[in-house]
Design a protein around this motif. Structure first.
Motif, PDB file in Angstrom:
ATOM      1  N   LEU A 244     -82.224  61.669 101.863  1.00  0.00           N
ATOM      2  CA  LEU A 244     -83.101  60.507 101.682  1.00  0.00           C
ATOM      3  C   LEU A 244     -84.538  60.852 102.039  1.00  0.00           C
ATOM      4  N   MET A 245     -84.729  61.503 103.195  1.00  0.00           N
ATOM      5  CA  MET A 245     -86.088  61.855 103.627  1.00  0.00           C
ATOM      6  C   MET A 245     -86.748  62.825 102.662  1.00  0.00           C
ATOM      7  N   CYS A 246     -85.991  63.785 102.134  1.00  0.00           N
ATOM      8  CA  CYS A 246     -86.554  64.754 101.183  1.00  0.00           C
ATOM      9  C   CYS A 246     -86.969  64.060  99.888  1.00  0.00           C
ATOM     10  N   PHE A 247     -86.094  63.210  99.346  1.00  0.00           N
ATOM     11  CA  PHE A 247     -86.422  62.499  98.108  1.00  0.00           C
ATOM     12  C   PHE A 247     -87.658  61.611  98.293  1.00  0.00           C
ATOM     13  N   GLN A 248     -87.700  60.869  99.410  1.00  0.00           N
ATOM     14  CA  GLN A 248     -88.844  59.989  99.657  1.00  0.00           C
ATOM     15  C   GLN A 248     -90.129  60.800  99.847  1.00  0.00           C
ATOM     16  N   SER A 249     -90.029  61.889 100.595  1.00  0.00           N
ATOM     17  CA  SER A 249     -91.211  62.714 100.866  1.00  0.00           C
ATOM     18  C   SER A 249     -91.730  63.397  99.602  1.00  0.00           C
ATOM     19  N   SER A 250     -90.846  63.629  98.641  1.00  0.00           N
ATOM     20  CA  SER A 250     -91.269  64.316  97.408  1.00  0.00           C
ATOM     21  C   SER A 250     -92.328  63.523  96.653  1.00  0.00           C
ATOM     22  N   GLU A 266     -94.332  52.908  89.198  1.00  0.00           N
ATOM     23  CA  GLU A 266     -94.435  53.089  87.741  1.00  0.00           C
ATOM     24  C   GLU A 266     -95.754  53.742  87.323  1.00  0.00           C
ATOM     25  N   GLN A 267     -96.759  53.672  88.192  1.00  0.00           N
ATOM     26  CA  GLN A 267     -98.071  54.225  87.855  1.00  0.00           C
ATOM     27  C   GLN A 267     -98.305  55.614  88.447  1.00  0.00           C
ATOM     28  N   GLN A 268     -97.305  56.138  89.157  1.00  0.00           N
ATOM     29  CA  GLN A 268     -97.478  57.434  89.813  1.00  0.00           C
ATOM     30  C   GLN A 268     -97.465  58.576  88.802  1.00  0.00           C
ATOM     31  N   ASP A 269     -98.255  59.609  89.103  1.00  0.00           N
ATOM     32  CA  ASP A 269     -98.283  60.826  88.296  1.00  0.00           C
ATOM     33  C   ASP A 269     -97.093  61.689  88.717  1.00  0.00           C
ATOM     34  N   LYS A 270     -96.089  61.764  87.854  1.00  0.00           N
ATOM     35  CA  LYS A 270     -94.871  62.501  88.200  1.00  0.00           C
ATOM     36  C   LYS A 270     -95.116  63.995  88.403  1.00  0.00           C
ATOM     37  N   ASN A 271     -96.231  64.487  87.872  1.00  0.00           N
ATOM     38  CA  ASN A 271     -96.572  65.905  88.084  1.00  0.00           C
ATOM     39  C   ASN A 271     -96.904  66.189  89.546  1.00  0.00           C
ATOM     40  N   GLN A 272     -97.231  65.117  90.282  1.00  0.00           N
ATOM     41  CA  GLN A 272     -97.542  65.270  91.704  1.00  0.00           C
ATOM     42  C   GLN A 272     -96.299  65.210  92.584  1.00  0.00           C
ATOM     43  N   TRP A 273     -95.172  64.885  92.018  1.00  0.00           N
ATOM     44  CA  TRP A 273     -93.929  64.870  92.789  1.00  0.00           C
ATOM     45  C   TRP A 273     -93.546  66.304  93.136  1.00  0.00           C
ATOM     46  N   ILE A 278     -87.472  67.715  95.972  1.00  0.00           N
ATOM     47  CA  ILE A 278     -86.415  67.080  95.180  1.00  0.00           C
ATOM     48  C   ILE A 278     -85.188  67.983  95.133  1.00  0.00           C
ATOM     49  N   GLU A 279     -85.410  69.279  94.952  1.00  0.00           N
ATOM     50  CA  GLU A 279     -84.293  70.232  94.931  1.00  0.00           C
ATOM     51  C   GLU A 279     -83.595  70.292  96.289  1.00  0.00           C
ATOM     52  N   GLY A 281     -83.520  67.822  98.402  1.00  0.00           N
ATOM     53  CA  GLY A 281     -82.794  66.555  98.475  1.00  0.00           C
ATOM     54  C   GLY A 281     -81.467  66.644  97.741  1.00  0.00           C
ATOM     55  N   ASN A 282     -81.470  67.264  96.553  1.00  0.00           N
ATOM     56  CA  ASN A 282     -80.237  67.439  95.786  1.00  0.00           C
ATOM     57  C   ASN A 282     -79.224  68.282  96.577  1.00  0.00           C
ATOM     58  N   HIS A 283     -79.734  69.325  97.230  1.00  0.00           N
ATOM     59  CA  HIS A 283     -78.875  70.209  98.029  1.00  0.00           C
ATOM     60  C   HIS A 283     -78.189  69.424  99.160  1.00  0.00           C
ATOM     61  N   TYR A 284     -78.974  68.658  99.898  1.00  0.00           N
ATOM     62  CA  TYR A 284     -78.406  67.905 101.017  1.00  0.00           C
ATOM     63  C   TYR A 284     -77.499  66.777 100.529  1.00  0.00           C
ATOM     64  N   LEU A 285     -77.834  66.198  99.370  1.00  0.00           N
ATOM     65  CA  LEU A 285     -77.019  65.108  98.835  1.00  0.00           C
ATOM     66  C   LEU A 285     -75.621  65.610  98.454  1.00  0.00           C
ATOM     67  N   ILE A 286     -75.552  66.815  97.887  1.00  0.00           N
ATOM     68  CA  ILE A 286     -74.252  67.411  97.552  1.00  0.00           C
ATOM     69  C   ILE A 286     -73.409  67.568  98.815  1.00  0.00           C
ATOM     70  N   HIS A 287     -74.029  68.065  99.889  1.00  0.00           N
ATOM     71  CA  HIS A 287     -73.312  68.227 101.157  1.00  0.00           C
ATOM     72  C   HIS A 287     -72.944  66.869 101.762  1.00  0.00           C
ATOM     73  N   ALA A 288     -73.781  65.866 101.507  1.00  0.00           N
ATOM     74  CA  ALA A 288     -73.507  64.525 102.047  1.00  0.00           C
ATOM     75  C   ALA A 288     -72.235  63.935 101.455  1.00  0.00           C
ATOM     76  N   PHE A 289     -71.946  64.279 100.201  1.00  0.00           N
ATOM     77  CA  PHE A 289     -70.775  63.718  99.538  1.00  0.00           C
ATOM     78  C   PHE A 289     -69.541  64.604  99.690  1.00  0.00           C
ATOM     79  N   SER A 290     -69.670  65.690 100.436  1.00  0.00           N
ATOM     80  CA  SER A 290     -68.528  66.567 100.665  1.00  0.00           C
ATOM     81  C   SER A 290     -67.547  65.899 101.626  1.00  0.00           C
TER      82      SER A 290
END
Length: 417
Positions: A244-250, A266-273, A278-279, A281-290
């Protein structure tokens, strides 16, 4: 670049990087009853660095120099108290404060000590607000003034809060030399709640004009990493909160413009994410659902919601988010969760249907409620939209949020004419 200029840049960096590590090891040695001794020794170490380096120059390995000096100062302190034990025996419990021939500043000792102090600071006998203040001071090295600034509170108020919290800490029988499995299980929920609220104070920061406090977010993530890197606390729930913290911080960089004003999702520049975060966050999320049933904790649900917010445009994106909010609101209702669910509802069923949902909430005393109504009315009833945005401005204490909402009113006024 001169040594003087380099020193001015280096010492603050070293203070932030090493202060809490050094104090954690010494806290663990001296015990909670004598935490001020550890802080004094580390403070004296940095003072000596300031004096010595300005004359002799910066050593080849500044961090190692600091650890050696801190170790020597701690050993000298204990030697003095061994020599004069008869004079100070009433003030010191000699069973608790014993002389050791050496202090262990290895990486493993530092990691173990930081982990123990996180659990010690998150003392249920203190209020959540006091726990966060203690965490900022003891675990993050923040000054009283910096903490007061973060909470938009007088420094004197923070001092009193910390004094009371430290007194409770000293009186606590929590063992930090040997952090048991029982101690971890008894306090892990409190630790996660404290770090969650610490992160939110930085990410949403309702108590400060700087709506985004990246320093607070960074410290929360740093402390979460200590939990992640320890086998005893690397649980699915801990991974969920870290995700959660990684996704929000991204999205931190994209959430504000150069003037510090909030930019809506909706107005954010996604190039700034940050794709790196995010990657992660994905890594920790996979472990969270283990092996975890995700609806058992709100951190799993919030992490999953944050995941969908960082994904590319997807036709089913908002349906997924709405379903997750439906489950989250059953686990732990809060006005903000209800408002966020209503926004997702609008994305799925349209603003007209969402208005019916929003009006059921009757959160008339909350600024964000009127801001949401202002958003939902914007395409169909400009007068009502402006009225709600105006009400939101009157309810918020944040100058920057007032400015952001004011710009929406200006935009709508132009559409009227």
């Amino acid at each position: 670049m001169s040594d003087k200029v380099t020193q001015q840049q280096l010492l603050p960096h070293l203070f932030r990087e090493e202060y809490t590590k050094m104090t954690a090891v010494l806290y663990r040695h001296f015990g909670l009853k004598h935490i001020e001794i550890a802080e004094d020794i580390v403070s004296e170490t940095f003072l000596k660095a300031t004096e010595t380096w300005s004359i002799q120059g910066i050593p080849k390995n500044p961090a190692a120099w600091l650890y050696i000096v801190a170790k020597n100062k701690a050993k000298d302190y204990l030697k003095r108290h061994t020599l004069f034990e008869t004079q100070v025996k009433d003030a010191i419990n000699t069973d608790e404060l014993q002389f050791e021939s050496d202090f262990d500043f290895t990486q493993q000792a530092i990691d173990d000590s930081q982990l123990a102090m996180i659990f010690a600071v998150c003392n249920p006998s203190n209020s959540i607000a006091s726990q966060i203040c203690l965490a900022l001071q003891i675990l993050c090295g923040f000054s009283v003034e910096a903490i007061a600034s973060a909470f938009l509170t007088k420094a004197e108020t923070i001092k009193k809060r910390l004094l009371r919290a430290r007194k409770n800490l000293r009186q606590d029988n929590f063992q930090i030399k040997f952090l048991s499995e029982e101690a971890i299980q008894s306090r892990l929920d409190v630790v996660l709640k404290t770090l969650y609220l610490l992160f939110n104070e930085g990410y949403f920061s309702t108590s400060n004009d700087h709506l985004i406090r990246q320093d607070l977010c960074s410290e929360a993530i740093r402390l979460m990493l200590v939990l992640i890197e320890s086998p005893s606390t690397n649980t699915p729930t801990v991974n969920a909160l870290m995700a959660l913290m990684c996704f929000q911080s991204s999205r931190l960089e994209a959430r504000a413009n150069n003037n510090g004003e909030i930019i809506l999702y909706e107005q954010q520049d996604k190039n700034q994410w940050s794709q790196e975060l995010i990657e992660k966050g994905n890594h920790y999320l996979i472990h969270a659902f283990s092996g975890a049933v995700y609806w058992q904790t709100k951190y799993h649900l919030e992490a999953a919601i944050a995941y969908w917010h960082t994904t590319p445009t997807n036709n089913d994106k908002w349906e997924h988010i709405l379903q997750l909010y439906n489950q989250l609101i059953l686990i732990e209702y809060s006005p903000i969760t209800a408002l966020n669910r209503t926004f997702a509802f609008a994305k799925v069923y349209g603003n007209e249907q969402a208005l019916k949902e929003a009006e059921k909430l009757q959160l008339n005393h909350i600024s964000h409620y009127h801001a949401l109504l202002g958003y939902l009315y914007a395409d169909t009833d400009l007068k009502k939209s402006i009225a709600h945005y105006s009400r939101a401005i009157s309810l918020t204490k944040s100058a920057l949020e007032k400015k952001t909402l004011g710009k929406e009113i200006e935009r709508l006024n132009k559409k009227q004419h």
